[in-house]
Design an enzyme around this catalytic site. Structure first.
Site: not given
Length: 298
Positions: A224, A253, A272
């Protein structure tokens, strides 16, 4: 999950439930307020990285269960869920292969310069980038769950010396030697972050821990974004205290347009997306629906 919903919709509806699947419109997650547009009707939800905050749990008064599609649980206010009697489950183990594959894709791009070579050849150049051999190099894995173990298998396949750190693993597993975090950081040429985001791992990689890492080391984050304090990582990369980094995830993000990471030549940037394969999506969706139906039947 939404791409797989047509395969599961009839089964859920046959149990007497209405299925609601709002469109994200190209975004990554719903806010709590957006989810609460359906709050009075929600009894179960399969959620991605949506904002499952206290506001959400207090507004969804009929909610019985949350199934996190995937592994990370950091978007969930677990205290609020417990207070409301809402069960929260994720889908563990569904993306081990995919994220481990991606981790090695990042490693290979860092040390062999495939992205750089591809761009140069397309321009008409013919570069000869000297890379690094993985065999014999030490691979340090932070977090030794399903993903970490798959990364270790791939490291062994490349002939690497594999070590791992995980405070919750108290038995020496096959495929890696367990070491403390300081030892891992100070002795590994390649450091892969594969741990969950918790209060203990938030900004685990910062100026203090980066000071332990050798200047010729590389960091890969497939965990993460907030596991890494990006400002400190950028400083280390800019000032030659770290050879390079590959980041599938970020503190914010999508990655802001003004992020200094975009301008650094020794960084490989992802979006991601390490877990996103056809097989992984099917696996996670099947598991999420099974868990949803199981919890609603209680």
């Amino acid at each position: 999950m939404q791409v797989e919903l047509p395969r599961h919709r009839k089964r859920i509806e046959s149990l007497g439930y209405e299925v609601v699947a709002p469109e994200l419109g190209g975004r990554q997650q719903f806010t709590a307020a957006e989810l609460l547009e359906y709050g009075s009707r929600l009894v179960g939800i399969v959620a991605g990285d949506d904002e499952l905050s206290r506001e959400f749990f207090e507004g969804a008064t009929r909610l019985k269960t949350v199934i996190r599609w995937g592994i990370g649980m950091d978007s969930v206010d677990h205290d609020a869920a417990r207070e409301r009697g809402v069960t929260v489950r994720n889908t563990p183990g569904v993306f081990g292969y995919e994220v481990a594959d991606a981790a090695f894709g990042y490693i290979l791009n860092l040390v062999r310069g495939f992205i750089e070579v591809d761009a140069a050849v397309r321009r008409g150049d013919w570069p000869k980038v000297e890379g690094l051999t993985l065999a014999g190099a030490r691979l340090g894995i932070v977090g030794f769950g399903a993903i970490g173990r798959e990364i270790a298998k791939r490291g062994s396949g490349f002939g690497m010396d594999v070590v791992a750190f995980d405070p919750f693993v108290d038995v020496e597993p096959a495929g890696a030697s367990m070491v403390d975090l300081d030892t891992l950081l100070s002795t590994s040429r390649f450091i892969v972050l594969a741990c969950p985001l918790t209060s203990e791992t938030h900004h685990l990689i910062d100026a203090d821990t980066l000071a332990l890492v050798s200047q010729d080391a590389y960091i890969v984050n497939v965990a993460r974004g907030p596991v890494v304090l990006e400002a400190d990582l950028i400083d280390a990369l800019k000032n030659g205290r770290l050879a390079g980094a590959a980041l599938d995830v970020f503190e914010v993000e999508p990655l802001p347009l003004d992020s200094q990471l975009r301008a650094l030549p020794n960084v490989v940037l992802g979006a991601h997306n390490a877990s996103n394969t056809r097989e992984g999506v099917v696996r996670a969706s099947n598991t999420a629906v099974e868990f949803l139906i199981e919890e609603l039947a209680r």
